[in-house]
Design a protein around this motif. Structure first.
Motif, PDB file in Angstrom:
ATOM      1  N   VAL A 269      62.110 -50.370  40.224  1.00 10.52           N
ATOM      2  CA  VAL A 269      62.520 -49.454  41.280  1.00 10.52           C
ATOM      3  C   VAL A 269      63.368 -48.526  40.707  1.00 10.52           C
ATOM      4  N   GLY A 270      63.027 -47.234  41.011  1.00 14.29           N
ATOM      5  CA  GLY A 270      63.522 -45.985  40.631  1.00 14.29           C
ATOM      6  C   GLY A 270      64.143 -45.087  41.785  1.00 14.29           C
ATOM      7  N   VAL A 271      65.198 -44.544  41.474  1.00 17.75           N
ATOM      8  CA  VAL A 271      65.856 -43.782  42.696  1.00 17.75           C
ATOM      9  C   VAL A 271      66.400 -42.662  41.984  1.00 17.75           C
ATOM     10  N   SER A 272      66.309 -41.417  42.514  1.00 20.70           N
ATOM     11  CA  SER A 272      66.848 -40.109  42.044  1.00 20.70           C
ATOM     12  C   SER A 272      67.914 -39.701  43.244  1.00 20.70           C
ATOM     13  N   ALA A 273      68.945 -39.034  42.459  1.00 24.10           N
ATOM     14  CA  ALA A 273      69.863 -38.617  43.676  1.00 24.10           C
ATOM     15  C   ALA A 273      70.802 -37.515  42.768  1.00 24.10           C
ATOM     16  N   ARG A 274      71.517 -36.689  43.689  1.00 24.64           N
ATOM     17  CA  ARG A 274      72.490 -35.902  43.202  1.00 24.64           C
ATOM     18  C   ARG A 274      73.471 -36.666  42.039  1.00 24.64           C
ATOM     19  N   HIS A 275      74.072 -37.556  42.661  1.00 22.80           N
ATOM     20  CA  HIS A 275      75.110 -38.393  42.068  1.00 22.80           C
ATOM     21  C   HIS A 275      74.742 -39.739  41.861  1.00 22.80           C
ATOM     22  N   ARG A 276      75.377 -40.344  40.864  1.00 20.80           N
ATOM     23  CA  ARG A 276      75.077 -41.920  40.351  1.00 20.80           C
ATOM     24  C   ARG A 276      75.270 -42.642  41.303  1.00 20.80           C
ATOM     25  N   GLY A 277      76.687 -42.770  42.211  1.00 15.75           N
ATOM     26  CA  GLY A 277      76.824 -43.764  42.873  1.00 15.75           C
ATOM     27  C   GLY A 277      75.818 -43.998  43.961  1.00 15.75           C
ATOM     28  N   ASP A 278      75.301 -43.033  44.396  1.00  9.58           N
ATOM     29  CA  ASP A 278      74.063 -43.127  45.526  1.00  9.58           C
ATOM     30  C   ASP A 278      73.150 -43.762  45.037  1.00  9.58           C
ATOM     31  N   ALA A 279      72.495 -43.602  43.700  1.00 14.50           N
ATOM     32  CA  ALA A 279      71.342 -43.637  42.952  1.00 14.50           C
ATOM     33  C   ALA A 279      71.685 -45.428  42.637  1.00 14.50           C
ATOM     34  N   PHE A 280      72.770 -45.499  42.074  1.00 16.15           N
ATOM     35  CA  PHE A 280      72.826 -47.085  41.786  1.00 16.15           C
ATOM     36  C   PHE A 280      72.788 -47.929  43.140  1.00 16.15           C
ATOM     37  N   LEU A 281      73.530 -47.553  44.288  1.00 21.49           N
ATOM     38  CA  LEU A 281      73.782 -48.384  45.567  1.00 21.49           C
ATOM     39  C   LEU A 281      72.280 -48.443  46.076  1.00 21.49           C
ATOM     40  N   ALA A 282      71.392 -47.342  46.179  1.00 16.57           N
ATOM     41  CA  ALA A 282      70.345 -47.279  46.677  1.00 16.57           C
ATOM     42  C   ALA A 282      69.402 -48.226  45.858  1.00 16.57           C
ATOM     43  N   CYS A 283      69.128 -48.484  44.561  1.00 20.91           N
ATOM     44  CA  CYS A 283      68.351 -48.928  43.658  1.00 20.91           C
ATOM     45  C   CYS A 283      68.683 -50.415  43.879  1.00 20.91           C
ATOM     46  N   GLU A 284      70.266 -51.093  43.901  1.00 20.04           N
ATOM     47  CA  GLU A 284      70.520 -52.248  44.144  1.00 20.04           C
ATOM     48  C   GLU A 284      70.018 -52.811  45.684  1.00 20.04           C
ATOM     49  N   PHE A 285      70.183 -51.853  46.872  1.00 21.50           N
ATOM     50  CA  PHE A 285      69.689 -52.092  48.025  1.00 21.50           C
ATOM     51  C   PHE A 285      68.259 -52.590  48.208  1.00 21.50           C
ATOM     52  N   ILE A 286      67.484 -51.752  47.510  1.00 24.52           N
ATOM     53  CA  ILE A 286      65.981 -51.698  47.591  1.00 24.52           C
ATOM     54  C   ILE A 286      65.664 -53.055  46.917  1.00 24.52           C
ATOM     55  N   MET A 287      66.301 -53.481  45.938  1.00 28.13           N
ATOM     56  CA  MET A 287      66.019 -54.685  45.200  1.00 28.13           C
ATOM     57  C   MET A 287      66.392 -56.111  46.064  1.00 28.13           C
ATOM     58  N   ASP A 288      67.522 -55.980  46.411  1.00 23.21           N
ATOM     59  CA  ASP A 288      67.639 -57.032  47.638  1.00 23.21           C
ATOM     60  C   ASP A 288      67.026 -57.318  48.791  1.00 23.21           C
ATOM     61  N   TYR A 289      66.675 -56.170  49.272  1.00 21.77           N
ATOM     62  CA  TYR A 289      65.763 -56.207  50.446  1.00 21.77           C
ATOM     63  C   TYR A 289      64.383 -56.469  50.204  1.00 21.77           C
TER      64      TYR A 289
END
Lengths: 85, 156
Positions: free
Chosen positions: B100-120
């Motif tokens: 799972v790879g995610v790009s975002a302007r800032h790391r907070g959003d990237a980390f959270l989205a990545c973890e969310f995707i894995m949990d789902y």
């Protein structure tokens, strides 16, 4: 109505069937009703799909639940809790 | 130019560096790339030596299921691009299973989205693992911890 049912993983192995087409009787119009109807077939079906078993269901490739209505021609999938990732 | 959402279900292994590089193409505003790679452990879920793991899936559903999870991540966070690659078939210890790879302007959003995707993905994507050891082959059980992890996102 006529539907397709597919089974996966340990559930498929337990039941010995991966795919079937069935004509539903009157009164079986939701995913939960379908599961209960199938559970009556033979003892192993009751063991596999009975109320105590943790089984997930999808209707037309979207996760569903017992209340999800069925329509003619849908594909219903029953499977154990997923373990990907 | 990379697509905003890339989802692949495949037998072949993936090249992590290349996939992350592809995530950055067209995402000029990305200051953060977060990623997760799941791999096959050497011990089975029962603590024995693992010989092989086979991943079964529901072919008509896996692609759309992962795309829906990726779309939901983009709705929740201002993510620029998402890549999900999940392998199927028979894998050996040490092999890669999922990216799972995610790009975002800032790391907070990237980390959270990545973890969310894995949990789902762990609780909704139609894959099932079967482990083979010297003692035989058996299906892996879903873990309560995974269900709990996915449920946290519903409260937020």
């Amino acid at each position: 109505m006529k539907i397709t049912i597919v089974y996966f993983a340990a559930l498929r192995e337990m039941l010995g069937v991966s795919r079937e087409e069935v004509e539903l009787p009157d009164g079986v119009a939701r995913a939960g009703e379908l599961r209960a109807w199938l559970a009556q077939r033979k003892p192993v079906w009751g063991e596999a799909l009975g109320p105590g078993r943790n089984i997930q269901v999808a209707v037309d490739q979207t996760l569903a639940d017992a209340a999800t209505p069925l329509r003619d021609g849908v594909e219903v999938a029953f499977f154990p809790p997923v373990t990907g990732g | 130019m990379s697509r905003v959402i890339t989802v692949r279900v495949q037998h072949e292994d993936f090249d992590l560096a290349r996939e992350l590089a592809d995530l950055r193409v067209g995402a000029d505003e990305a200051g953060a790339i977060a990623s997760f790679v799941g791999t096959v452990r050497r011990s089975s879920s029962r603590g024995e030596v693992l010989e092989a793991m086979t991943l079964e899936h529901y072919p008509a559903m896996t692609q759309s299921s992962l795309e829906a999870i990726a779309r939901e991540a983009r709705e929740r966070w201002p993510v620029l691009a998402v890549c999900i690659i999940h392998r199927v078939g028979t894998l050996r210890p040490g092999e890669q299973i999922v990216l799972v790879g995610v790009s975002a302007r800032h790391r907070g959003d990237a980390f959270l989205a990545c973890e969310f995707i894995m949990d789902y993905l762990k609780t909704r994507a139609p894959f099932w693992k079967k482990e083979r050891t010297a003692q035989g082959a058996y299906w892996v059980d879903a873990r309560a911890a995974d269900t709990a992890a996915a449920e946290r996102w519903q409260a937020s």
